[in-house]
Write an enzyme that holds these catalytic residues in place. Structure first.
Site, short mmCIF file in Angstrom:
data_model
loop_
_atom_site.label_atom_id
_atom_site.label_comp_id
_atom_site.label_asym_id
_atom_site.label_seq_id
_atom_site.Cartn_x
_atom_site.Cartn_y
_atom_site.Cartn_z
CB SER A 156 34.43 40.78 45.46
OG SER A 156 33.61 41.52 44.30
CG ASP A 157 39.68 40.64 41.03
OD1 ASP A 157 39.10 41.34 40.14
OD2 ASP A 157 40.74 40.07 41.20
#
Length: 282
Positions: A156-157
């Protein structure tokens, strides 16, 4: 100059590995379609041809020919997908485009990165037609892992799942079930762990999904040799100290620098008059 891109990535990998790190959140293979996007500087260009051309060399520069090559690191292709195609260039905005456009403009760079062996892919903050990429199972599981055959892990960011719901536990469920394998949780990692355990015990997240994520992460770590060689190496220090990389950086700058002729009064301000001619003066 694809060879120069690969050399610059390899130099970066050498310096990163020398201080004990083994992963970079790069290359960014966004196709920047609107100059108003504040992150256009991260992109190789505005056309899929240029981005696709550079994706593979950048990955090989970071990782070497195979994962585990000495003095190289893990690359991360980002941000999946269409981060450079949001309406009006809004950062983390909404890409209001058809699937045909998504595949034609924004996907080819990822195909080349996967072919080059990229070991990780980061999901985009942005949305595709109103659905956040971090919750989009079609994009992450069906397209990236399934159709494109990506065998690495998806990350994920930074707090990327935080916008999916007002309920954090729901955010965790949506992100994990969409196919994200590793989560960048800067503010509430303990809550993430506890919520994920509860979701598994409730059968809201399957053990198959957990096993898939863990196996993908461990496979990359084993391929990189991190369990056998986890520490920094000083074998590359000499080339860094001797400033070979500084010379490379200066050469790269010279190749990519764009010169503009300042023959218009507005381009010369404040040294010149700010007079604005009605027609171009000869």
């Amino acid at each position: 100059d694809t060879a120069l891109v690969e050399k610059c990535a390899a130099a970066t990998a050498l310096e990163v590995r020398a201080i004990g790190l083994n992963w970079t959140f790069s290359p960014c293979i966004a196709v920047a379609r609107d100059i108003r996007w504040g992150r256009t500087y991260e992109s190789f260009g505005e056309t899929p041809g240029v981005v696709t051309m550079m994706a593979g060399p950048a990955v090989r520069g970071y990782q070497g020919d195979t994962l585990g090559t000495p003095n190289h690191i893990l690359a991360c292709a980002k941000h999946f997908v269409a981060d450079g195609g949001t309406k009006n260039g809004v950062n983390a905005g909404n890409a209001e485009i058809s699937e045909a456009t998504l595949r034609k403009i924004h996907l080819p760079g990822y195909i080349k990165a996967i072919q080059a062996g990229v070991g990780s892919v980061m999901v985009s903050f942005s949305q595709w037609n109103g659905v956040y990429c971090h919750e989009n199972k079609y994009l992450i599981t069906d397209l990236l892992k399934g159709e494109l055959g990506f065998k690495g892990f998806v990350v994920s960011d930074w707090n990327g799942i935080g916008s999916l719901s007002s309920d954090y536990k729901t955010c965790v469920k949506l992100g994990v079930n969409a196919g994200i394998d590793m989560f960048m949780e800067p503010t509430q990692p303990i809550e993430f762990i506890n919520d994920l355990k509860e979701l598994v015990n409730e059968d809201s997240v399957s053990m198959d999904r957990i096993n898939d994520a863990v196996s993908r992460i461990l496979t990359i770590k084993f391929k990189m040799g991190l369990f056998e060689h986890p520490w920094a190496s000083d074998t590359s220090i000499d080339s860094i100290v001797d400033n070979e990389h500084g010379a490379l950086a200066r050469w790269a700058f010279r190749q990519y620098m764009v010169m503009m002729q300042t023959d218009h009064p507005l381009m010369l301000w404040p040294k010149a008059s700010v007079k604005i001619p009605l027609a171009r003066e000869k």
